[in-house]
Design a protein around this motif. Sequence first.
Motif, PDB file in Angstrom:
ATOM      1  N   LEU A   7      -7.622   0.690  -0.502  1.00 45.09           N
ATOM      2  CA  LEU A   7      -6.409   0.165   0.125  1.00 45.09           C
ATOM      3  C   LEU A   7      -6.649  -0.157   1.600  1.00 45.09           C
ATOM      4  O   LEU A   7      -6.090  -1.115   2.130  1.00 45.09           O
ATOM      5  CB  LEU A   7      -5.269   1.178  -0.011  1.00 45.09           C
ATOM      6  CG  LEU A   7      -4.566   1.212  -1.374  1.00 45.09           C
ATOM      7  CD1 LEU A   7      -3.579   2.363  -1.435  1.00 45.09           C
ATOM      8  CD2 LEU A   7      -3.852  -0.115  -1.644  1.00 45.09           C
ATOM      9  N   TYR A  42       2.557   1.738  -3.462  1.00 45.59           N
ATOM     10  CA  TYR A  42       1.596   2.153  -4.481  1.00 45.59           C
ATOM     11  C   TYR A  42       1.219   3.613  -4.307  1.00 45.59           C
ATOM     12  O   TYR A  42       1.191   4.387  -5.273  1.00 45.59           O
ATOM     13  CB  TYR A  42       0.337   1.283  -4.426  1.00 45.59           C
ATOM     14  CG  TYR A  42      -0.686   1.712  -5.454  1.00 45.59           C
ATOM     15  CD1 TYR A  42      -0.576   1.293  -6.774  1.00 45.59           C
ATOM     16  CD2 TYR A  42      -1.731   2.574  -5.116  1.00 45.59           C
ATOM     17  CE1 TYR A  42      -1.482   1.705  -7.731  1.00 45.59           C
ATOM     18  CE2 TYR A  42      -2.643   2.987  -6.064  1.00 45.59           C
ATOM     19  CZ  TYR A  42      -2.514   2.559  -7.364  1.00 45.59           C
ATOM     20  OH  TYR A  42      -3.410   2.984  -8.323  1.00 45.59           O
ATOM     21  N   LEU A  43       0.900   4.009  -3.070  1.00 39.99           N
ATOM     22  CA  LEU A  43       0.495   5.391  -2.824  1.00 39.99           C
ATOM     23  C   LEU A  43       1.633   6.357  -3.118  1.00 39.99           C
ATOM     24  O   LEU A  43       1.407   7.455  -3.646  1.00 39.99           O
ATOM     25  CB  LEU A  43       0.033   5.557  -1.375  1.00 39.99           C
ATOM     26  CG  LEU A  43      -1.338   4.966  -1.043  1.00 39.99           C
ATOM     27  CD1 LEU A  43      -1.641   5.137   0.430  1.00 39.99           C
ATOM     28  CD2 LEU A  43      -2.433   5.616  -1.890  1.00 39.99           C
ATOM     29  N   LYS A  44       2.857   5.987  -2.800  1.00 37.69           N
ATOM     30  CA  LYS A  44       4.008   6.844  -3.075  1.00 37.69           C
ATOM     31  C   LYS A  44       4.139   7.091  -4.571  1.00 37.69           C
ATOM     32  O   LYS A  44       4.310   8.237  -5.018  1.00 37.69           O
ATOM     33  CB  LYS A  44       5.281   6.200  -2.532  1.00 37.69           C
ATOM     34  CG  LYS A  44       6.527   7.051  -2.761  1.00 37.69           C
ATOM     35  CD  LYS A  44       7.762   6.364  -2.200  1.00 37.69           C
ATOM     36  CE  LYS A  44       9.005   7.205  -2.467  1.00 37.69           C
ATOM     37  NZ  LYS A  44      10.234   6.545  -1.933  1.00 37.69           N
ATOM     38  N   ARG A 104       1.764   6.646  -6.888  1.00 40.56           N
ATOM     39  CA  ARG A 104       0.560   7.301  -7.397  1.00 40.56           C
ATOM     40  C   ARG A 104       0.550   8.788  -7.064  1.00 40.56           C
ATOM     41  O   ARG A 104       0.251   9.620  -7.916  1.00 40.56           O
ATOM     42  CB  ARG A 104      -0.672   6.618  -6.804  1.00 40.56           C
ATOM     43  CG  ARG A 104      -1.984   7.315  -7.084  1.00 40.56           C
ATOM     44  CD  ARG A 104      -2.315   7.367  -8.559  1.00 40.56           C
ATOM     45  NE  ARG A 104      -2.736   6.078  -9.077  1.00 40.56           N
ATOM     46  CZ  ARG A 104      -3.228   5.906 -10.305  1.00 40.56           C
ATOM     47  NH1 ARG A 104      -3.348   6.934 -11.118  1.00 40.56           N
ATOM     48  NH2 ARG A 104      -3.591   4.712 -10.728  1.00 40.56           N
ATOM     49  N   PHE A 105       0.894   9.133  -5.847  1.00 36.83           N
ATOM     50  CA  PHE A 105       0.874  10.538  -5.451  1.00 36.83           C
ATOM     51  C   PHE A 105       1.960  11.328  -6.181  1.00 36.83           C
ATOM     52  O   PHE A 105       1.756  12.490  -6.530  1.00 36.83           O
ATOM     53  CB  PHE A 105       1.043  10.662  -3.937  1.00 36.83           C
ATOM     54  CG  PHE A 105      -0.249  10.554  -3.180  1.00 36.83           C
ATOM     55  CD1 PHE A 105      -0.827  11.651  -2.585  1.00 36.83           C
ATOM     56  CD2 PHE A 105      -0.911   9.327  -3.084  1.00 36.83           C
ATOM     57  CE1 PHE A 105      -2.038  11.546  -1.906  1.00 36.83           C
ATOM     58  CE2 PHE A 105      -2.106   9.212  -2.401  1.00 36.83           C
ATOM     59  CZ  PHE A 105      -2.674  10.326  -1.807  1.00 36.83           C
ATOM     60  N   CYS A 153      -7.450   5.244  -1.777  1.00 37.59           N
ATOM     61  CA  CYS A 153      -7.043   5.052  -0.381  1.00 37.59           C
ATOM     62  C   CYS A 153      -8.075   4.233   0.386  1.00 37.59           C
ATOM     63  O   CYS A 153      -7.710   3.387   1.226  1.00 37.59           O
ATOM     64  CB  CYS A 153      -6.848   6.414   0.287  1.00 37.59           C
ATOM     65  SG  CYS A 153      -5.408   7.336  -0.304  1.00 37.59           S
ATOM     66  N   ALA A 182       0.829  -1.205   0.000  1.00 34.36           N
ATOM     67  CA  ALA A 182       0.000   0.000   0.000  1.00 34.36           C
ATOM     68  C   ALA A 182       0.862   1.253   0.000  1.00 34.36           C
ATOM     69  O   ALA A 182       0.585   2.220  -0.725  1.00 34.36           O
ATOM     70  CB  ALA A 182      -0.930  -0.013   1.219  1.00 34.36           C
ATOM     71  N   LEU A 214      -8.110   9.784  -5.863  1.00 34.21           N
ATOM     72  CA  LEU A 214      -7.071   9.333  -4.947  1.00 34.21           C
ATOM     73  C   LEU A 214      -7.660   8.898  -3.608  1.00 34.21           C
ATOM     74  O   LEU A 214      -7.199   7.923  -3.011  1.00 34.21           O
ATOM     75  CB  LEU A 214      -6.045  10.446  -4.739  1.00 34.21           C
ATOM     76  CG  LEU A 214      -5.176  10.779  -5.952  1.00 34.21           C
ATOM     77  CD1 LEU A 214      -4.287  11.984  -5.653  1.00 34.21           C
ATOM     78  CD2 LEU A 214      -4.326   9.584  -6.355  1.00 34.21           C
TER      79      LEU A 214
END
Length: 359
Positions: free
Chosen positions: A157, A83-85, A87-88, A154, A80, A150
């Motif tokens: 996730l 992926y968020l790193k 994506r952001f 989240c 998670a 986004l």
Amino acid sequence: MELVEKKEKKNFDFVDTIRCISMIGIVFEHCAAGGTGLYRSSFFDTVVETSVIQSFKFSTIAFFLIGGFLINHKFQEYTAGQYLKNRFRSTIKPWLFWLLIYVALMVLDRYVAYLRGGDDVLATNFFGYVWDRFVFGIFYTSSWFVLNFLICICILLLFKRYLYSWGLGVSLALLSLIYSLNIYHQWFLSTHSTALFGFVFYLWLGVMLNRYFEVVMSSIRKTSWFVLISVVVLLFALAIAESFALVQMESKDAYNTLRITNVLYSFGMFALLLKIGALDFLQRNFEPRKTTFGIYLVHFVVVVRLLPLIFQPLKLDLEAYSVWQNTGIHILRFFIVYGVSFLMVRLIQKTRFKWIIGN
């Protein structure tokens, strides 16, 4: 191995085709010539106006479905945090850049007005005005859906452990249904910026589409073109009828994306696009994988700042025009916005600043 590679490429071609068509529809929707409900005094004109607006109302839900389809494997390949790193980094930076461009252009507009003897808001409340435009840009323009998307990711996730649970899907569907019913009951504001949890279900549904893609495609292939097109036409008519009823009720949100009939119409159109499959001319001429996000980021600034520069001096009286004239203006605005946005994205791609369009 060769067969697997061909199969994956085919899937991505289909994704890019729907992504491209959906973005065209989103831009078209944002280029409406005037407010909704201009033709309440005429049944025919209301139906025509509603039909024009409804034609591409499938686009937002289709985009969330495609988003879910694409993130399914990414959720499995990355943690998670990873992926968020990623994506952001690829999303927030360019989104924030264009949001700040919007604010800067609004400040410039007020500065020019001040020099011409207009309002003095910059002189009396500069930081207040900047903050107001920043908040407005986030929550009350089309840029909101980047942040919304986004947030939806989240949420999925957070429930990654239950990602393939039908119970999770039912719960998210009920949340979306609340927004659909709220259009009539107004339990809370029904603007798009309040629909924080209304679109998570469609992202989840896209994940499940990826998981059961062959099963879904098998059913769609067995469905005749006549039946599928007939269903889409019927759902289109029902969506028009619901909007017409909401207009008659003087609803402020008669064309809300989360109307139940529009959700069904969006599913029907999505199924039809799946049956159509990849369109090579869209891949060659529009390169949706490289340009779609950039067009979304750029187009809202073009709509807010460029279109007024073109159309305000013309002093168009939209309420006095026929529905056909306003439809023509709507289409003209779309070609200007999409054309300028696409050209800007292609030019930016050739520079070292291509990060501002997510590339």
